[in-house]
Scaffold this motif. Structure first.
Motif, mmCIF file in Angstrom:
data_model
loop_
_atom_site.group_PDB
_atom_site.id
_atom_site.type_symbol
_atom_site.label_atom_id
_atom_site.label_comp_id
_atom_site.label_asym_id
_atom_site.label_seq_id
_atom_site.Cartn_x
_atom_site.Cartn_y
_atom_site.Cartn_z
ATOM 1 N N GLU A 192 77.184 63.350 11.403
ATOM 2 C CA GLU A 192 78.393 64.358 10.637
ATOM 3 C C GLU A 192 79.560 64.651 11.275
ATOM 4 O OE1 GLU A 192 76.506 68.225 10.147
ATOM 5 O OE2 GLU A 192 78.274 68.928 9.085
ATOM 6 N N LEU A 193 80.478 64.548 11.064
ATOM 7 C CA LEU A 193 81.666 64.962 11.478
ATOM 8 C C LEU A 193 82.631 66.118 10.796
ATOM 9 C CD1 LEU A 193 83.008 61.420 12.540
ATOM 10 C CD2 LEU A 193 82.716 63.224 14.210
ATOM 11 N N GLU A 194 83.254 66.908 11.682
ATOM 12 C CA GLU A 194 83.981 67.894 10.905
ATOM 13 C C GLU A 194 84.802 67.490 9.854
ATOM 14 O OE1 GLU A 194 86.574 69.990 13.810
ATOM 15 O OE2 GLU A 194 86.801 71.693 12.274
ATOM 16 N N ASN A 195 85.033 68.455 8.856
ATOM 17 C CA ASN A 195 85.959 68.244 7.699
ATOM 18 C C ASN A 195 87.121 69.061 8.265
ATOM 19 O OD1 ASN A 195 87.615 68.259 5.467
ATOM 20 N ND2 ASN A 195 86.085 69.166 4.211
ATOM 21 N N ILE A 196 88.066 68.257 8.689
ATOM 22 C CA ILE A 196 89.381 69.262 9.417
ATOM 23 C C ILE A 196 90.313 69.888 8.352
ATOM 24 C CG2 ILE A 196 89.460 67.830 11.451
ATOM 25 C CD1 ILE A 196 91.815 66.503 10.284
ATOM 26 N N LEU A 197 90.024 69.604 7.163
ATOM 27 C CA LEU A 197 90.595 70.493 5.864
ATOM 28 C C LEU A 197 89.934 71.564 5.691
ATOM 29 C CD1 LEU A 197 92.116 67.346 3.763
ATOM 30 C CD2 LEU A 197 93.209 68.442 5.725
ATOM 31 N N ASP A 198 88.623 71.717 5.837
ATOM 32 C CA ASP A 198 87.930 72.967 5.786
ATOM 33 C C ASP A 198 87.909 73.289 4.420
ATOM 34 O OD1 ASP A 198 86.100 74.908 6.587
ATOM 35 O OD2 ASP A 198 87.607 76.080 7.331
ATOM 36 N N SER A 199 87.825 72.371 3.393
ATOM 37 C CA SER A 199 88.254 72.657 1.838
ATOM 38 C C SER A 199 86.948 72.623 0.902
ATOM 39 C CB SER A 199 89.389 71.802 1.652
ATOM 40 O OG SER A 199 89.432 71.551 0.185
ATOM 41 N N SER A 259 90.914 61.479 13.400
ATOM 42 C CA SER A 259 90.753 60.068 13.802
ATOM 43 C C SER A 259 90.045 59.906 14.880
ATOM 44 C CB SER A 259 92.302 59.324 14.034
ATOM 45 O OG SER A 259 92.998 59.518 12.616
ATOM 46 N N PHE A 260 90.623 60.738 15.913
ATOM 47 C CA PHE A 260 90.049 60.395 17.431
ATOM 48 C C PHE A 260 88.459 60.732 17.685
ATOM 49 C CE2 PHE A 260 94.473 59.788 18.107
ATOM 50 C CZ PHE A 260 94.276 58.679 18.972
ATOM 51 N N LYS A 261 88.349 61.625 16.694
ATOM 52 C CA LYS A 261 86.839 62.144 16.857
ATOM 53 C C LYS A 261 85.762 60.878 16.210
ATOM 54 C CE LYS A 261 86.715 66.945 17.083
ATOM 55 N NZ LYS A 261 87.126 68.015 16.273
ATOM 56 N N TYR A 262 86.465 60.287 15.286
ATOM 57 C CA TYR A 262 85.956 59.298 14.674
ATOM 58 C C TYR A 262 85.839 57.992 15.496
ATOM 59 C CZ TYR A 262 85.432 54.647 12.478
ATOM 60 O OH TYR A 262 85.068 53.290 12.531
ATOM 61 N N LEU A 263 86.849 57.778 16.197
ATOM 62 C CA LEU A 263 86.935 56.800 17.251
ATOM 63 C C LEU A 263 86.033 56.762 18.372
ATOM 64 C CD1 LEU A 263 89.099 54.394 17.315
ATOM 65 C CD2 LEU A 263 90.303 55.470 18.921
ATOM 66 N N LYS A 264 85.605 57.980 18.684
ATOM 67 C CA LYS A 264 84.346 58.231 19.466
ATOM 68 C C LYS A 264 82.894 57.585 19.113
ATOM 69 C CE LYS A 264 85.440 62.195 22.784
ATOM 70 N NZ LYS A 264 85.210 63.555 22.743
ATOM 71 N N VAL A 265 83.010 57.943 17.871
ATOM 72 C CA VAL A 265 81.542 57.567 17.067
ATOM 73 C C VAL A 265 81.798 55.713 17.200
ATOM 74 C CG1 VAL A 265 80.393 57.743 14.991
ATOM 75 C CG2 VAL A 265 81.474 59.531 15.826
ATOM 76 N N TRP A 275 80.976 54.422 20.325
ATOM 77 C CA TRP A 275 79.321 54.655 20.678
ATOM 78 C C TRP A 275 78.682 53.573 19.923
ATOM 79 C CZ3 TRP A 275 75.168 55.332 17.892
ATOM 80 C CH2 TRP A 275 73.954 55.616 18.467
ATOM 81 N N ALA A 276 79.108 53.483 18.606
ATOM 82 C CA ALA A 276 78.435 52.529 17.963
ATOM 83 C C ALA A 276 78.657 50.969 18.425
ATOM 84 C CB ALA A 276 78.648 52.393 16.473
ATOM 85 N N THR A 277 79.690 50.599 18.767
ATOM 86 C CA THR A 277 80.048 49.486 19.327
ATOM 87 C C THR A 277 79.158 48.945 20.631
ATOM 88 O OG1 THR A 277 82.212 49.438 18.430
ATOM 89 C CG2 THR A 277 81.984 47.646 19.618
ATOM 90 N N GLU A 278 79.317 50.036 21.312
ATOM 91 C CA GLU A 278 78.704 49.590 22.771
ATOM 92 C C GLU A 278 77.124 49.622 22.510
ATOM 93 O OE1 GLU A 278 79.540 53.421 25.034
ATOM 94 O OE2 GLU A 278 81.810 52.850 25.065
ATOM 95 N N ALA A 292 86.623 49.052 14.202
ATOM 96 C CA ALA A 292 85.610 48.343 13.765
ATOM 97 C C ALA A 292 85.629 48.000 12.270
ATOM 98 C CB ALA A 292 84.089 48.752 14.095
ATOM 99 N N THR A 293 86.251 49.188 11.582
ATOM 100 C CA THR A 293 86.237 49.105 10.272
ATOM 101 C C THR A 293 87.128 48.026 9.620
ATOM 102 O OG1 THR A 293 87.879 50.890 10.235
ATOM 103 C CG2 THR A 293 85.338 51.383 9.719
ATOM 104 N N LEU A 294 87.956 47.511 10.526
ATOM 105 C CA LEU A 294 89.266 46.703 9.995
ATOM 106 C C LEU A 294 88.929 45.423 10.852
ATOM 107 C CD1 LEU A 294 91.986 49.342 10.532
ATOM 108 C CD2 LEU A 294 91.034 48.540 8.383
ATOM 109 N N ARG A 295 88.211 45.092 11.662
ATOM 110 C CA ARG A 295 87.939 44.069 12.620
ATOM 111 C C ARG A 295 87.584 42.612 11.531
ATOM 112 N NH1 ARG A 295 84.393 46.543 17.216
ATOM 113 N NH2 ARG A 295 86.054 48.141 17.442
#
Lengths: 134, 485
Positions: A41-48, A56-62, A65-68, B7-10
Motif C-alpha cells: 500500500e502506498l499513500e495517495n498523495i492527493l488525499d482525495s 514517484s520516488f516512493k514507488y521507485l523504492k518499492v 526492493w522488488a528487483t533486488e 521495471a514497468t517500462l523495461r
C-alpha cells in the motif's frame, strides 16, 4: 491471474480503511506465472475521494526492493469509493500496457467487488481480465 | 550519464534497467532510446507526438516531464529516471440516474438553445439530458439565490423549486439582481417565477412562499436531487443541512459576509456535513448577521455563480467538486483558499453515533441562541412606541448609542451619548444614576450586551434597552426627525 485469499483480504482491508478516500498500491509478483505475491500500500498523495496519485520516488523504492528480490511489478491497485469497479477515463490514460490493474469498488457498507483490467498493447482497448483467489 | 528505466517500462527497452548514454539534454536521451528501440516510440509518445500521461522523466529529483525542460543542459553527475506516473480517478458519478436522463428528449429548439453545452465533450447530449432531468431546490431567493436561480434556469435544469417567504424591499436591490424596482413589495418567489419563465417556459418552476422551519423542511426537499442553500442565517443553515443529511440529499452551501464568501458541498458520498465544518454557530449577537453586517454588491454574484457551477457539475457528473471542502473567497484582496473538511466521527448528525435523527426534535432556536435567555429577560426595555412617547414628553433620560462610527454616519441619533461597549465599564461615571439610561444599537441586540456589561461593572442606576433597535424606529420617529446622511 492468481491472488491468495490473504492478499485479496488485504486489498479489501486497505480499501475499507482508507474509505471514503481512494486507496492505492503496488502489486508485486511473478510476471511469467501471473501470480501476485505481495501487495504494498502506498499513500495517495492527493488525499482525495475520487482520484489518486502515488509519489514517484516512493514507488521507485518499492520497485528497487522488488528487483533486488527477483520479483516483478505485476501492476497496480486502487479503490473507487462509491463508484463502480470500472476504469475511469483517467485510469485508462495512465495504464501502462501489459500490466494488471486491480480496481476495488467500496462504499460505507464495505467492499462491493474487485475487478482487474489490462491493456495488452498500446493500441488495444482496456479489457477485463479474470483472476482466481486461491 | 546513467538512465534508469523503471521495471514497468523495461519490457519496451530490451528488459534493460540501465543505459549509459552520451546526451546533452533530455531530448537527446529520448532520441537515443527511440533510435535504439524503435518500438518504444509508440510507448513513449502518442499520435500527436506528446509524451504519454503515464511516463515521467526525472533528472535527479527534478521533474523534467514537461517538454519545456527537454533542451536544458544536463548536469553529468545526475541520474535520469524514466518512471511511470501512477494515477487515476473514480469514474464521475452523476447524481442523476441514467434511467431518468434516458427518459428525456431534446427537441430542435433545445439543441439550438443549449448548443454551447452540447459543444463541450464532457457535457454533450448526455449531460444536457441529465440537467433537464434534475430536480433542484433553492432555499432563499435573495442575494445568492439571484445568480443561482437564473443560471440553473439558463442551463436548463428541468425542475426548480424556490423557497422564500419574504417580499422584495428597496434595500434588496443593491445585490439581489433577480428583482427590480417593479417587484418591490411582491413576494420574492413571484419575481423569481417571472424571471425563470422569461428564460425558459419549459422549466417546471415551483414557487414556495413559506418560511422554512423544522416542521416543513423535510417535506419541502424530499424527493429532490439537490438542495442549494442561499439563506443568510445560521438557523436555516443547520436546519437545511440536517434535513439534507437525514434524507441523503447533497447540499451546495454558500454564504457571504461583507467582502468574503464561502462555498462547500456536504452530505455526498460519505463526505462531511455542515456540522462537521461548523459544529456550533457563533454566540448570538457576537457576529452581525449578513443583513446587519452588509456585503459588497457583486460578491453574491461571484459566490452564487460558483454554487450554480458546482450544482451543474454534480448533476452532469464532471470535474472536481467541493465535496468535503470549503472554498473561501476574499473579494477585497482577491485571495481564494480551499480548506479540507473532514467528516467528524463525533458529529451528532453524520458521526458514528448520531443523536440527531429527526429535524422536528431538535431545538434550532435554542442552538442558535435565538431564544430569549434568562439574562435577556432581566434586561428591561422600551418598545419603539414607548420610547417615542418618552421623547415626546421630554422624559429625563440619557440615551447611549453603542453602534460603530460607520453605522452612525448612516443615521445619527440626535442628543445621544456615544460610548463603545468596550469603554462602558470605564466610563460609567459619565452616566447619571438618578435618571433612566436607554441603550440603542441597530437591531437591539448589542445594546443588551452593553447593559449586561454595565451591570457586571457594578452600575446601579436604571438601564433600559431600546427593543428592536433603531430599525424599529423607522416610520415612528425617523421619517421626519432623523438626521439622514
Amino acid at each position: 491471474m492468481e491472488i491468495s485469499k490473504e492478499l485479496f483480504l488485504k486489498l479489501t482491508e486497505i480499501s475499507e480503511i482508507i474509505y471514503p478516500n481512494e486507496a492505492c498500491g503496488v502489486l508485486i509478483g511473478n510476471n511469467s506465472t501471473n501470480v501476485i505475491e505481495s501487495v504494498v500500500e502506498l499513500e495517495n498523495i492527493l488525499d482525495s475521494t475520487y482520484k489518486f496519485e502515488i509519489d514517484s520516488f516512493k514507488y521507485l523504492k518499492v520497485e528497487k526492493w522488488a528487483t533486488e528480490h527477483g520479483k516483478d511489478i505485476v501492476g497496480f491497485f486502487h479503490s473507487h469509493p462509491n463508484a463502480l469497479a470500472v476504469p475511469s477515463s483517467q485510469d485508462m490514460q495512465f495504464m501502462i500496457p501489459k500490466l494488471s490493474y486491480f480496481i476495488s469498488s467500496v462504499d460505507e457498507t464495505g467492499l462491493r467487488q474487485i475487478k482487474a483490467y489490462r491493456k495488452s498493447s498500446i493500441d488495444s482497448e482496456v479489457t477485463e481480465i479474470k483472476y482466481q483467489v486461491e | 550519464m546513467n538512465v534508469y528505466i523503471s521495471a514497468t517500462l523495461r519490457g519496451f527497452f530490451g528488459k534493460k534497467n540501465k543505459f549509459n548514454i552520451e546526451a546533452e539534454n533530455v531530448r537527446g536521451v529520448l532520441n537515443w532510446l527511440t533510435d535504439e528501440y524503435p518500438d518504444s516510440k509508440k510507448i513513449l509518445f502518442d499520435e500527436a507526438n506528446h509524451l504519454r500521461s503515464f511516463i515521467q522523466i526525472y533528472v535527479g529529483d527534478i521533474n523534467k516531464t514537461d517538454e519545456i525542460g527537454w533542451s536544458d543542459p544536463l548536469p553529468s553527475e545526475k541520474e535520469i529516471y524514466l518512471i511511470p506516473a501512477i494515477a487515476g480517478g473514480s469514474p464521475n458519478n452523476s447524481i442523476i440516474s441514467d434511467e431518468r436522463s434516458k427518459a428525456i428528449t431534446l427537441d430542435d429548439a433545445d439543441i439550438e438553445r443549449f448548443e454551447k453545452h452540447l459543444m463541450l465533450r464532457d457535457i454533450g447530449v448526455k449531460g444536457q439530458k441529465r440537467i433537464r432531468a434534475a430536480k433542484v431546490v433553492v432555499i432563499g431567493a435573495g442575494a445568492l439565490g439571484s445568480p443561482v436561480i437564473q443560471y440553473l434556469a439558463a442551463a436548463g435544469v428541468g425542475t426548480i423549486k424556490v423557497v422564500d417567504y419574504d417580499v422584495v424591499a428597496l434595500d434588496n436591490l443593491q445585490s439581489q439582481v433577480l428583482h427590480t424596482s417593479r417587484d418591490l413589495k411582491r413576494p420574492k418567489v413571484a419575481s423569481a417565477r417571472d424571471k425563470v419563465r422569461n428564460i425558459d417556459k419549459k422549466i417546471d418552476f415551483q414557487p414556495e412562499n413559506s418560511k422554512l422551519d423544522a416542521d416543513n423542511a423535510t417535506e419541502l426537499i424530499d424527493g429532490y436531487d439537490l438542495v442549494i442553500d442561499c439563506t443568510d442565517n445560521y438557523k436555516s443553515r443547520y436546519l437545511i443541512n440536517d434535513a439534507c443529511a437525514l434524507l441523503g440529499i447533497p447540499l451546495v452551501f454558500g454564504a457571504i459576509y461583507q467582502y468574503e464568501g464561502q462555498v462547500g458541498i456536504f452530505n455526498i458520498n460519505g463526505g462531511s456535513c455542515y456540522r462537521c465544518a461548523f459544529p456550533a454557530p457563533p454566540p448570538a449577537g457576537l457576529v452581525p448577521t449578513c443583513s446587519e453586517g452588509g456585503s459588497i454588491s457583486p460578491l453574491p454574484g461571484i459566490v452564487g455563480s460558483i454554487q450554480a457551477n458546482e450544482a451543474l457539475k454534480l448533476i452532469i457528473g464532471i470535474g472536481e467538486h467541493l465535496s468535503g471542502k470549503l472554498l473561501t473567497v476574499d473579494s477585497l484582496y482577491l485571495h481564494t483558499k480551499i480548506l479540507k473538511v473532514e467528516r467528524n466521527h463525533k458529529c451528532p448528525l453524520c458521526g458514528d453515533t448520531p443523536t440527531i435523527v429527526q429535524v422536528e426534535d431538535f431545538d434550532y432556536d435554542d442552538f442558535c441562541g435565538l431564544k430569549e435567555s434568562e439574562g435577556e429577560i432581566l434586561v428591561e426595555g422600551f418598545t419603539a412606541e414607548e420610547f417615542a412617547e418618552k421623547l415626546e414628553k421630554h422624559h429625563p433620560m440619557t440615551i447611549v448609542d453603542v453602534r460603530e462610527p460607520h453605522e452612525r454616519a448612516i443615521l445619527r441619533f440626535p442628543n445621544a451619548v456615544v460610548i463603545p461597549i468596550g469603554q462602558l465599564a470605564r466610563r460609567k461615571g459619565e452616566l447619571d444614576p438618578e435618571i433612566d439610561t436607554v441603550f440603542l444599537c441597530k437591531e437591539g441586540k448589542r445594546s443588551i450586551l452593553a447593559i449586561q456589561t454595565l451591570r457586571e461593572a457594578g452600575y446601579t442606576g436604571a438601564l433600559y434597552n431600546l427593543k428592536g433597535g433603531l430599525d424599529s424606529l423607522k416610520d415612528i420617529i425617523f421619517s421626519h426627525e432623523g438626521a439622514w446622511l
